[in-house]
Design a protein around this motif. Structure first.
Motif, PDB file in Angstrom:
ATOM      1  N   VAL A 121       0.854  -1.202   0.000  1.00  8.91           N
ATOM      2  CA  VAL A 121       0.000   0.000   0.000  1.00  8.91           C
ATOM      3  C   VAL A 121       0.887   1.249   0.000  1.00  8.91           C
ATOM      4  CG1 VAL A 121      -1.742   1.303   1.294  1.00  8.91           C
ATOM      5  CG2 VAL A 121      -1.888  -1.191   1.198  1.00  8.91           C
ATOM      6  N   ARG A 122       1.937   1.222   0.821  1.00 11.52           N
ATOM      7  CA  ARG A 122       2.845   2.358   0.893  1.00 11.52           C
ATOM      8  C   ARG A 122       3.532   2.584  -0.470  1.00 11.52           C
ATOM      9  NH1 ARG A 122       5.709   5.075   4.978  1.00 11.52           N
ATOM     10  NH2 ARG A 122       5.363   3.595   6.641  1.00 11.52           N
ATOM     11  N   GLU A 123       3.898   1.461  -1.113  1.00  8.87           N
ATOM     12  CA  GLU A 123       4.549   1.536  -2.415  1.00  8.87           C
ATOM     13  C   GLU A 123       3.612   2.148  -3.464  1.00  8.87           C
ATOM     14  OE1 GLU A 123       7.122  -2.081  -3.321  1.00  8.87           O
ATOM     15  OE2 GLU A 123       5.498  -2.266  -4.781  1.00  8.87           O
ATOM     16  N   ALA A 128       1.558  10.992   0.021  1.00  7.41           N
ATOM     17  CA  ALA A 128       0.621  10.862   1.133  1.00  7.41           C
ATOM     18  C   ALA A 128      -0.346   9.707   0.884  1.00  7.41           C
ATOM     19  CB  ALA A 128      -0.140  12.160   1.332  1.00  7.41           C
ATOM     20  N   ILE A 129      -0.363   8.803   1.820  1.00  6.16           N
ATOM     21  CA  ILE A 129      -1.142   7.581   1.699  1.00  6.16           C
ATOM     22  C   ILE A 129      -2.635   7.883   1.940  1.00  6.16           C
ATOM     23  CG2 ILE A 129      -1.165   6.735   4.085  1.00  6.16           C
ATOM     24  CD1 ILE A 129       0.240   4.206   3.003  1.00  6.16           C
ATOM     25  N   GLY A 130      -3.495   7.205   1.218  1.00  3.48           N
ATOM     26  CA  GLY A 130      -4.922   7.444   1.407  1.00  3.48           C
ATOM     27  C   GLY A 130      -5.732   6.190   1.131  1.00  3.48           C
ATOM     28  N   PRO A 132      -7.629   5.485  -1.335  1.00  3.63           N
ATOM     29  CA  PRO A 132      -7.532   4.941  -2.703  1.00  3.63           C
ATOM     30  C   PRO A 132      -6.404   3.930  -2.867  1.00  3.63           C
ATOM     31  CG  PRO A 132      -7.872   7.301  -2.768  1.00  3.63           C
ATOM     32  CD  PRO A 132      -7.663   6.954  -1.322  1.00  3.63           C
ATOM     33  N   HIS A 133      -5.305   4.136  -2.139  1.00  2.00           N
ATOM     34  CA  HIS A 133      -4.174   3.209  -2.270  1.00  2.00           C
ATOM     35  C   HIS A 133      -4.501   1.857  -1.654  1.00  2.00           C
ATOM     36  CE1 HIS A 133      -2.503   7.403  -2.026  1.00  2.00           C
ATOM     37  NE2 HIS A 133      -2.309   7.039  -3.276  1.00  2.00           N
ATOM     38  N   VAL A 134      -5.230   1.880  -0.545  1.00  2.00           N
ATOM     39  CA  VAL A 134      -5.688   0.622   0.053  1.00  2.00           C
ATOM     40  C   VAL A 134      -6.625  -0.070  -0.938  1.00  2.00           C
ATOM     41  CG1 VAL A 134      -6.905  -0.439   2.004  1.00  2.00           C
ATOM     42  CG2 VAL A 134      -5.464   1.588   2.386  1.00  2.00           C
ATOM     43  N   ALA A 135      -7.465   0.746  -1.590  1.00  2.00           N
ATOM     44  CA  ALA A 135      -8.411   0.195  -2.565  1.00  2.00           C
ATOM     45  C   ALA A 135      -7.671  -0.473  -3.744  1.00  2.00           C
ATOM     46  CB  ALA A 135      -9.341   1.296  -3.082  1.00  2.00           C
ATOM     47  N   TRP A 136      -6.604   0.168  -4.211  1.00  2.00           N
ATOM     48  CA  TRP A 136      -5.824  -0.441  -5.301  1.00  2.00           C
ATOM     49  C   TRP A 136      -5.290  -1.803  -4.866  1.00  2.00           C
ATOM     50  CZ3 TRP A 136      -1.936   3.968  -7.058  1.00  2.00           C
ATOM     51  CH2 TRP A 136      -2.667   5.008  -7.616  1.00  2.00           C
ATOM     52  N   ALA A 137      -4.762  -1.832  -3.628  1.00  2.00           N
ATOM     53  CA  ALA A 137      -4.181  -3.083  -3.123  1.00  2.00           C
ATOM     54  C   ALA A 137      -5.257  -4.167  -3.043  1.00  2.00           C
ATOM     55  CB  ALA A 137      -3.528  -2.852  -1.764  1.00  2.00           C
TER      56      ALA A 137
END
Ligand SMILES: [Zn+2]
Ligand SMILES: [Zn+2]
Length: 282
Positions: A121-123, A128-130, A132-137
């Motif tokens: 998720v961080r990658e 800035a993490i949000g 949407p990034h969790v959603a991509w993962a």
């Protein structure tokens, strides 16, 4: 003249680096561009430098994510002095809150049997993490077909892996932007519950309304223009461009923004400079 006063880079959840964003803007014929990353000004200096090289005027800005009971409220800050240490500390605190929140969501998802890794998720986030990034993962892990589905099924407000944000009130964001010498503007006021908040935000020092926005119908635009007049607010506008494909409502520079919007923003900034706003020691 093309103007886009609302764009994102990899310093938050945009897909393009500041340099790539400026190049995209140049190709689209954008002459004035504001970089407004969520809770971050890390993209500002590289964008300004790239703009100087390619002839795109870049206005330093930020978009602070805040919370009220009904949901998120975003406050844009134009021409803020982003080099101030106390401001960077404030923004860092918000970003750390994001990291912790993302970690907790990943834990909840793991508990639900969805195997995603926080490192991934961080990658994906780069800046800035949000959510949407969790959603991509989640999509990558095959647990949803799209970002939308990931939100609906898991991490939306009513989803089983939803985690509350570190709360910042919109009034606080307005005050922070003012203290940094910037012009606070309510972003996309067409989002459901935003309009009733306007009087209290004006009382806190709000100076503008984002009237020109892809989600706003002509009727909404006219309505927000009259509201801005009524409250003596500046108006701004932009596409909220995040890069092609993701969370992007419109192509960069494609939202009509009248040139006098930029003139008036600059006038207000010049007035503030004269008054020495934003230069107080912290
Ligand atoms: Zn926003
Ligand atoms: Zn935005």
């Amino acid at each position: 003249m093309r103007i886009d006063l609302h764009t994102h880079t990899t310093a938050s959840d945009g897909l393009l680096s500041p340099e790539q964003l400026v190049e995209k803007a140049r190709q689209a014929g954008v002459q004035v561009l504001a970089v407004c990353d969520h809770d971050s000004t890390e993209g500002v200096d590289p964008a300004v430098a790239a703009g100087k090289r390619s002839g795109v005027e870049v206005i330093p800005a930020v978009e602070i994510n805040t919370d009220v009971d009904q949901g998120e409220v975003h406050v844009l800050g134009y021409f803020l002095d982003h080099r101030q240490g106390w401001l960077q500390e404030f923004l860092r605190k918000l970003r750390d809150g994001r990291v912790n929140r993302a970690k907790q969501m990943v834990e909840k998802l793991n508990a639900l049997g969805i195997k995603i890794d926080f490192a991934r998720v961080r990658e994906l986030a780069r800046g800035a993490i949000g959510r949407p990034h969790v959603a991509w993962a989640i999509v990558e892990a095959g647990a949803a077909k799209s970002v939308d589905e990931a939100f609906t099924r898991y991490i939306g407000r009513n989803g089983p892996a939803y985690v509350e944000r570190l709360k910042v009130l919109p009034e606080e964001a307005v005050r922070v932007i003012l203290r940094a010498g910037g012009i606070p503007v309510l972003a996309h006021p067409g989002w459901g519950f935003h309009e009733p908040l306007i009087p209290q935000l004006v009382a806190a020092g709000l100076e503008g309304l984002e009237v020109y926005y892809p989600d706003h119908t002509p009727a909404m635009q006219a309505h927000f223009l009259s509201l801005a007049n009524q409250h003596g607010l500046l108006v701004t506008g932009g596409t909220d461009y995040h890069g092609e494909g993701f969370a992007t409502k419109a192509a960069i520079g494609s939202q009509y923004v009248p040139p006098e919007v930029v003139e008036k923003l600059k006038e207000r900034y010049a007035e503030k400079q004269k008054l020495g706003a934003g230069t107080q020691p912290s």
